[in-house]
Scaffold this motif. Sequence first.
Motif, PDB file in Angstrom:
ATOM      1  N   THR A   1     -20.321   9.876  -1.829  1.00  0.00           N
ATOM      2  CA  THR A   1     -21.072  10.791  -1.859  1.00  0.00           C
ATOM      3  C   THR A   1     -22.611  11.568  -1.906  1.00  0.00           C
ATOM      4  O   THR A   1     -22.894  12.834  -1.446  1.00  0.00           O
ATOM      5  CB  THR A   1     -20.732  11.608  -3.264  1.00  0.00           C
TER       6      THR A   1
ATOM      7  N   GLU B   1     -12.442   3.832   3.752  1.00  0.00           N
ATOM      8  CA  GLU B   1     -12.093   3.814   2.571  1.00  0.00           C
ATOM      9  C   GLU B   1     -13.099   4.574   2.002  1.00  0.00           C
ATOM     10  O   GLU B   1     -14.601   5.021   1.873  1.00  0.00           O
ATOM     11  CB  GLU B   1     -12.532   2.649   1.659  1.00  0.00           C
ATOM     12  N   SER B   2     -12.770   4.945   0.569  1.00  0.00           N
ATOM     13  CA  SER B   2     -13.900   6.358  -0.492  1.00  0.00           C
ATOM     14  C   SER B   2     -13.986   5.537  -1.538  1.00  0.00           C
ATOM     15  O   SER B   2     -13.525   4.554  -1.876  1.00  0.00           O
ATOM     16  CB  SER B   2     -12.935   7.507  -0.587  1.00  0.00           C
ATOM     17  N   TRP B   3     -15.538   5.593  -2.077  1.00  0.00           N
ATOM     18  CA  TRP B   3     -15.862   4.521  -2.994  1.00  0.00           C
ATOM     19  C   TRP B   3     -17.207   5.249  -4.391  1.00  0.00           C
ATOM     20  O   TRP B   3     -17.894   6.330  -3.601  1.00  0.00           O
ATOM     21  CB  TRP B   3     -17.009   3.809  -2.140  1.00  0.00           C
ATOM     22  N   GLY B   4     -16.973   5.002  -5.448  1.00  0.00           N
ATOM     23  CA  GLY B   4     -17.246   6.347  -6.138  1.00  0.00           C
ATOM     24  C   GLY B   4     -17.767   5.325  -7.700  1.00  0.00           C
ATOM     25  O   GLY B   4     -16.967   4.508  -7.932  1.00  0.00           O
TER      26      GLY B   4
ATOM     27  N   TRP C   1     -17.833   2.850   4.306  1.00  0.00           N
ATOM     28  CA  TRP C   1     -16.935   2.617   3.165  1.00  0.00           C
ATOM     29  C   TRP C   1     -18.038   4.524   2.880  1.00  0.00           C
ATOM     30  O   TRP C   1     -19.087   4.646   3.327  1.00  0.00           O
ATOM     31  CB  TRP C   1     -17.990   2.314   2.281  1.00  0.00           C
ATOM     32  N   GLN C   2     -17.073   5.244   2.549  1.00  0.00           N
ATOM     33  CA  GLN C   2     -17.340   6.796   1.944  1.00  0.00           C
ATOM     34  C   GLN C   2     -17.593   7.324   1.011  1.00  0.00           C
ATOM     35  O   GLN C   2     -17.092   6.649  -0.301  1.00  0.00           O
ATOM     36  CB  GLN C   2     -16.812   7.911   2.247  1.00  0.00           C
TER      37      GLN C   2
END
Length: 266
Positions: A79, A262-265, A76-77
């Motif tokens: 910020t 995958e991106s996670w925000g 998981w990416q």
Amino acid sequence: MNSDWYSVRMRASIGSRHLSGAERLGRPEEVSTLTSRLTARAFAHVGGAPDNVNCTIEKLDAAEICQGFFPDVRTWQVTDFADGRLLASQLLVGAGVRAQVADSCIKLLAAGPAPGGAVMRGAMIVDAVSGQRLEPDAVRGVRVSRMDVAPDERSAVEEHLRQAGLGHPRVLEALVLAAKVLKAPGLLAELCWSDDPDYLTGYVATPAGGYQRINCLKERGSFSGGRVFLVDPHAWSRDPFIDFLQKKPVLLRGYPTIHPAESWGS
Ligand code: AMP
């Protein structure tokens, strides 16, 4: 070929401070190479030159060695570390950990889980429902030991990880440790981030979710870090759990399924 197996373990310190530790399993003919590689690591550590390096070489009971498999790997990416910790908390809750307990474990790792806010050499064990600390020694913690990739599979596993952009030796080491921890009776989840000030990636490992890397769980330059094993109080019992983690030799076969990052925000 001789059917004996050995555990080779290295521990380095500066004064009374733990600096570095690593270990491997190997056949008799591999023992001297493994010992010299582990010793070289102690001297290459960013934390400084060791005062003391201990290597322990111990013959294993081959009949005791059990087989393990790699968990799936997800990345998981996020910020920043605040988001990373939010995600870690959600993954822990998804595995059955009470939300307050998940958050207090994250705070403990950030503050330094040993008395006086120091980093531990091993891991905390925490009751996933009550939040109670269960490890017998809150300074040392519990150190997982006697696990490795089967020697004939190591280069294929390393290549597999390299091709996925996960060639950093830390990834394989942490994955091997987590694979063993996931087999421990009563384990619900593991949370880890390194105390290395330049290594920000950590992970949550759970039986259903596998090994979920989170690219940022701490601020650059921070020496905080550690591991926590969250256990189900109804399925857990102290001695078998600790004995399995410390003593049971586990050799991993096959290689992990690696999912795209995958991106996670929040
Ligand atoms: P590392 O990822 O090696 O930087 O380790 C991060 C933290 O995990 C350390 O500060 C220790 O608290 C803990 N740890 C390291 N190795 C082990 C181990 N073999 N078993 C249990 N905990 C460990």
